[in-house]
Each structure stands twice: as structure tokens, then as C-alpha cells.
Design a protein around this motif. Structure first.
Motif, mmCIF file in Angstrom:
data_model
loop_
_atom_site.group_PDB
_atom_site.id
_atom_site.type_symbol
_atom_site.label_atom_id
_atom_site.label_comp_id
_atom_site.label_asym_id
_atom_site.label_seq_id
_atom_site.Cartn_x
_atom_site.Cartn_y
_atom_site.Cartn_z
ATOM 1 N N GLY A 33 0.835 -1.217 0.000
ATOM 2 C CA GLY A 33 0.000 0.000 0.000
ATOM 3 C C GLY A 33 0.859 1.253 0.000
ATOM 4 O O GLY A 33 0.623 2.196 -0.773
ATOM 5 N N HIS A 34 1.892 1.276 0.857
ATOM 6 C CA HIS A 34 2.823 2.414 0.872
ATOM 7 C C HIS A 34 3.587 2.494 -0.458
ATOM 8 O O HIS A 34 3.762 3.575 -1.014
ATOM 9 N N LEU A 35 4.052 1.322 -0.926
ATOM 10 C CA LEU A 35 4.944 1.325 -2.097
ATOM 11 C C LEU A 35 4.205 1.797 -3.353
ATOM 12 O O LEU A 35 4.795 2.463 -4.204
ATOM 13 N N LYS A 146 -7.350 4.093 2.211
ATOM 14 C CA LYS A 146 -7.511 3.241 3.394
ATOM 15 C C LYS A 146 -7.840 4.077 4.637
ATOM 16 O O LYS A 146 -8.663 3.697 5.459
ATOM 17 N N ASP A 147 -7.160 5.210 4.786
ATOM 18 C CA ASP A 147 -7.427 6.121 5.902
ATOM 19 C C ASP A 147 -8.247 7.294 5.362
ATOM 20 O O ASP A 147 -7.757 8.424 5.252
ATOM 21 N N ALA A 148 -9.508 6.989 5.010
ATOM 22 C CA ALA A 148 -10.332 7.951 4.263
ATOM 23 C C ALA A 148 -10.530 9.260 5.032
ATOM 24 O O ALA A 148 -10.410 10.345 4.455
ATOM 25 N N THR A 172 -7.117 1.943 -2.008
ATOM 26 C CA THR A 172 -6.647 1.005 -0.982
ATOM 27 C C THR A 172 -6.079 -0.252 -1.642
ATOM 28 O O THR A 172 -6.715 -0.833 -2.520
ATOM 29 N N ILE A 173 -4.907 -0.653 -1.209
ATOM 30 C CA ILE A 173 -4.302 -1.897 -1.709
ATOM 31 C C ILE A 173 -4.637 -3.013 -0.719
ATOM 32 O O ILE A 173 -4.505 -2.845 0.491
ATOM 33 N N ARG A 174 -5.073 -4.148 -1.279
ATOM 34 C CA ARG A 174 -5.583 -5.246 -0.446
ATOM 35 C C ARG A 174 -4.781 -6.530 -0.638
ATOM 36 O O ARG A 174 -4.177 -6.741 -1.694
ATOM 37 N N ALA A 180 -7.523 -5.155 3.792
ATOM 38 C CA ALA A 180 -6.734 -3.967 3.468
ATOM 39 C C ALA A 180 -5.358 -4.104 4.120
ATOM 40 O O ALA A 180 -5.255 -4.440 5.300
ATOM 41 N N MET A 181 -4.299 -3.859 3.336
ATOM 42 C CA MET A 181 -2.945 -3.955 3.901
ATOM 43 C C MET A 181 -2.763 -2.903 4.985
ATOM 44 O O MET A 181 -3.238 -1.771 4.858
ATOM 45 N N SER A 182 -2.095 -3.305 6.061
ATOM 46 C CA SER A 182 -1.826 -2.390 7.171
ATOM 47 C C SER A 182 -0.613 -2.894 7.932
ATOM 48 O O SER A 182 -0.427 -4.107 8.078
HETATM 49 P P1 AMP Z 1 0.890 4.792 7.725
HETATM 50 O O1 AMP Z 1 2.298 4.347 7.592
HETATM 51 O O2 AMP Z 1 -0.040 3.727 8.216
HETATM 52 O O3 AMP Z 1 0.750 6.098 8.443
HETATM 53 O O4 AMP Z 1 0.389 5.084 6.239
HETATM 54 C C1 AMP Z 1 1.068 5.971 5.391
HETATM 55 C C2 AMP Z 1 0.214 6.235 4.172
HETATM 56 O O5 AMP Z 1 -0.024 4.996 3.503
HETATM 57 C C3 AMP Z 1 -1.165 6.828 4.519
HETATM 58 O O6 AMP Z 1 -1.507 7.795 3.540
HETATM 59 C C4 AMP Z 1 -2.066 5.626 4.427
HETATM 60 O O7 AMP Z 1 -3.402 5.966 4.106
HETATM 61 C C5 AMP Z 1 -1.415 4.855 3.295
HETATM 62 N N1 AMP Z 1 -1.800 3.446 3.341
HETATM 63 C C6 AMP Z 1 -1.707 2.601 4.390
HETATM 64 N N2 AMP Z 1 -2.212 1.389 4.077
HETATM 65 C C7 AMP Z 1 -2.646 1.474 2.789
HETATM 66 C C8 AMP Z 1 -3.268 0.567 1.890
HETATM 67 N N3 AMP Z 1 -3.565 -0.677 2.227
HETATM 68 N N4 AMP Z 1 -3.568 1.020 0.643
HETATM 69 C C9 AMP Z 1 -3.282 2.286 0.279
HETATM 70 N N5 AMP Z 1 -2.688 3.191 1.080
HETATM 71 C C10 AMP Z 1 -2.381 2.802 2.323
#
Ligand code: AMP
Length: 277
Positions: A33-35, A146-148, A172-174, A180-182
């Protein structure tokens, strides 16, 4: 790829950048998701800057700041292969030195959903993004759907404060099964991981009901609740159907709505959403 470990170092690298800068703020422990955000930033700009900073001010004392997963070496290798040009990795004391006392707060849309469950969260997010934007001075900054609510809050801040950058929100990447990736998914036990796609299934159920003509938000939320409560370990924090601009709950779906949910599954609290209409 270059790295900057202090705000001054980052400002120095920024001064040497030629052309447009796309910026991806992250808290590290990167996944696809980040990449994808990094690749998009690189595609749309001359230079892609990524920050890795687990921002203490967006965690409440009861939350998982200390336990938040971190793996800088792995992150740097992933960023190099995704095409990042500069990685900014500031320290806590550099970002928040002794006596730090300035906060940026968006009102209204931060009072609901994630903001209701995590009352100090968005003030930390908007403050750190403001600081990061000032240091990195990007032409565009990239956020995930993902973080709408976070994306809406940042857009509101940028608009209200006449900030000189464009916010891009990417899908959102799943995982293959819809989860959803997290970064926090790593905390799921194998059994919780098997149940975790229920969030996405509940959102799909809502979309299906909507596609078949259902516009009663209460009925849709009830159906989502039934699906999720069938998973014994799942504890629903909220299920919301809200106007996409005000984030106020609606009873009847007319315009565009954000359907979002937060569910605690064992240790981690998972969130997901879909936009309809
Ligand atoms: P974070 O490291 O969780 O703070 O996320 C950094 C950025 O990556 C934020 O803009 C998030 O919304 C985005 N992000 C996190 N997970 C995903 C995902 N599964 N798909 C798309 N973007 C994501």
C-alpha cells in the motif's frame, strides 16, 4: 537514494531538488500500500520523497506507540526498489524539541469516526503533516484511501490554510482475500488473520445492497453488523454511513457516502471503507 536523518539535512537536500517533488508521509513498516503511493509519486513528479516517522503525538497514551512495528533496514531496501529518491527519517526530539508548543487542528470532520474513538489523533496527524510539508515543501503529497477520514482532514487543512500543494488520494491496496494492507496486520494471530477479511466482506455486502437499490442506511448497517458479529473475536468500534463531505451520519443514502468501519480483532484495531454513490 539519499537519506536525511534530521530536519536540517532534509531542508538541505530539498534545496538541491530540481523539478516537482512528490511526497509520501509514512510511519514505516512498509507494505505494498505504501509502495504504490511511492511509485505514483515517482510517476507524477521528478523527485519522490518518503518520510518514515512514527509520530508520537497522534497516539494516545493508551495506544501502541511503543509497540508500533519498526524495521528501518527492510523499509530502505523496499523504498530503493520502488524508486524513492530521498528518505527522510527524523528523530522525535528533532520534530518535537523541548518546549514544542504549536498545534494545528481541523474542527468539524475530526469530531466523528476515528476522531471520536481517538480524540487526540487528528491533531497529531495535522500537526505533523503541516511540519513535514514545511520541511519537504512538496508540490504533491500522496495519501491512501484506506485512511479515508485522514485524507479528508488533510485536504481540508490544505484548503483552509491555503497551503501550496496538491493532495492526491490513491486506492486502498488489499491482500488477495480482500483484507486492506496495514502495518498492524502483523499483530493478528493466524486465526484472527483468517477472520480479518470480514471487514471487506461487510463493505462488499453494503455495496451489493446499494447496487440492488437499498438506500436505508440503518438496514445496511444492521446487515453489516450481523456479518461481523458472527466472528466471535471481532468487537465492532463503529460502523458508519456518512455524508462524504460533512461525515455526518445519514439515514437515507442520497448523494455520495463514506461507508466506514473500525473493528478490534484481538490486539489490533482494523479500519476499512468504501465510497458509494
Ligand atoms: P501509515 O504508515 O499507516 O501512516 O500510512 C502511510 C500512508 O499509507 C497513509 O496515507 C495511508 O493511508 C497509506 N496506506 C496505508 N495502508 C494502505 C493501503 N492498504 N492502501 C493504500 N494506502 C495505504
Amino acid at each position: 537514494m539519499q537519506t536525511a536523518h534530521s530536519t536540517e539535512e532534509m531542508k538541505g537536500l530539498r534545496r538541491k531538488c530540481k523539478g516537482s517533488v512528490g511526497f509520501v508521509p509514512t510511519m514505516g513498516y512498509l507494505h505494498e500500500g505504501h509502495l504504490e503511493l511511492v511509485r505514483l509519486a515517482k510517476n507524477e513528479n521528478h523527485i519522490a520523497v518518503v518520510s518514515i516517522f512514527v509520530n508520537p503525538t497522534q497516539f494516545a497514551p493508551s495506544e501502541d506507540f511503543k509497540a508500533y512495528p519498526r524495521d528501518l533496514d527492510r523499509d530502505l531496501a523496499l523504498l530503493e526498489s520502488a524508486g524513492a529518491d530521498i528518505v527522510f527519517i527524523p528523530g522525535d526530539k528533532d520534530m518535537y524539541p523541548a518546549g514544542y508548543d504549536t498545534w494545528v487542528e481541523v474542527k468539524g470532520i475530526t469530531q466523528t469516526l476515528e476522531g471520536r474513538s481517538r480524540p487526540t489523533h487528528f491533531q497529531g496527524v495535522t500537526t505533523v503533516c503541516n511540519k513535514l510539508f514545511n520541511i519537504v515543501q512538496p508540490n504533491r503529497a500522496y495519501f491512501g484511501q484506506k485512511d479515508a477520514q485522514q485524507a479528508l482532514v488533510i485536504e481540508k487543512m490544505v484548503s483552509d490554510l491555503n497551503m501550496n500543494l496538491e493532495i492526491v488520494v490513491a486506492p486502498t491496496i488489499r491482500e488477495k482475500d480482500g483484507l486492506a494492507m496495514s502495518s498492524r496486520n502483523i499483530y493478528l494471530t493466524p486465526e484472527e488473520r483468517r477472520s480479518a477479511p470480514v471487514l471487506h466482506k461487510a463493505l462488499q455486502l453494503a455495496s451489493d445492497m446499494y447496487d440492488k437499490g437499498e438506500r436505508d442506511a440503518i438496514l445496511i448497517k444492521n446487515a453489516m453488523t450481523r456479518l461481523i458479529t458472527a466472528v466471535p473475536a471481532a468487537k465492532i468500534d463503529y460502523i458508519s454511513i456518512a455524508d462524504i463531505e460533512t461525515l455526518r451520519e445519514v439515514n437515507a443514502i442520497r448523494g455520495r457516502v463514506l461507508i466506514s468501519l473500525a473493528v478490534k480483532l484481538g490486539k489490533p484495531r482494523l479500519i476499512d471503507n468504501v465510497i458509494l454513490g
